[in-house]
Scaffold this motif. Structure first.
Motif, mmCIF file in Angstrom:
data_model
loop_
_atom_site.group_PDB
_atom_site.id
_atom_site.type_symbol
_atom_site.label_atom_id
_atom_site.label_comp_id
_atom_site.label_asym_id
_atom_site.label_seq_id
_atom_site.Cartn_x
_atom_site.Cartn_y
_atom_site.Cartn_z
ATOM 1 N N SER A 46 0.778 -1.199 0.058
ATOM 2 C CA SER A 46 -0.047 0.094 0.087
ATOM 3 C C SER A 46 0.937 1.336 0.092
ATOM 4 O O SER A 46 1.988 1.065 0.109
ATOM 5 C CB SER A 46 -0.908 -0.036 1.342
ATOM 6 O OG SER A 46 -0.138 0.281 2.293
ATOM 7 N N TYR A 55 1.837 4.773 1.751
ATOM 8 C CA TYR A 55 2.263 5.172 3.174
ATOM 9 C C TYR A 55 1.091 5.772 3.910
ATOM 10 O O TYR A 55 0.407 6.817 3.358
ATOM 11 C CB TYR A 55 3.292 5.985 3.528
ATOM 12 C CG TYR A 55 4.679 4.972 3.453
ATOM 13 C CD1 TYR A 55 4.904 4.348 4.399
ATOM 14 C CD2 TYR A 55 5.302 4.853 2.234
ATOM 15 C CE1 TYR A 55 6.183 3.580 4.448
ATOM 16 C CE2 TYR A 55 6.396 4.131 2.176
ATOM 17 C CZ TYR A 55 6.787 3.514 3.605
ATOM 18 O OH TYR A 55 7.717 2.724 3.375
ATOM 19 N N GLU A 56 0.209 5.335 4.893
ATOM 20 C CA GLU A 56 -0.892 5.739 5.407
ATOM 21 C C GLU A 56 -1.028 5.824 6.762
ATOM 22 O O GLU A 56 -0.169 5.206 7.564
ATOM 23 C CB GLU A 56 -2.288 4.845 4.875
ATOM 24 C CG GLU A 56 -2.357 4.786 3.329
ATOM 25 C CD GLU A 56 -3.121 5.865 2.547
ATOM 26 O OE1 GLU A 56 -3.431 6.711 3.425
ATOM 27 O OE2 GLU A 56 -2.946 5.845 1.657
ATOM 28 N N CYS A 60 3.053 1.165 5.801
ATOM 29 C CA CYS A 60 2.381 0.870 4.755
ATOM 30 C C CYS A 60 2.236 -0.664 5.064
ATOM 31 O O CYS A 60 2.723 -1.232 6.017
ATOM 32 C CB CYS A 60 3.508 0.980 3.422
ATOM 33 S SG CYS A 60 4.841 -0.072 3.682
#
Length: 68
Positions: free
Chosen positions: A4, A6-7, A52
């Motif tokens: 994914s 970076y959240e 991530c």
């Protein structure tokens, strides 16, 4: 391997539930490609306050191996 962006943690929690799904697909511009989730747990890589998520996938098998 799917990784994914970076959240924040709140954004990654729903993505981590992919490991428990019965059906998953990769979506391209022209088609849907069925895949199997190959890992039982998602791996989270932390970079400060952002993280991530990594999940291993493989093409979905159309025929399963026969057992002897």
């Amino acid at each position: 391997m799917l990784v994914s962006a970076y959240e924040t943690r709140s954004m990654l929690e729903p993505l981590a539930e992919l490991t428990a799904t019965a059906a998953a697909w990769i979506v391209t511009e022209k088609r849907y490609i069925p895949v199997d989730i190959a890992t039982e747990e998602a791996v989270v890589q932390r970079r400060g306050t952002l993280s991530c998520l990594e999940i291993a996938i493989r093409p979905k098998r159309k025929k399963y191996a026969a057992w002897n």
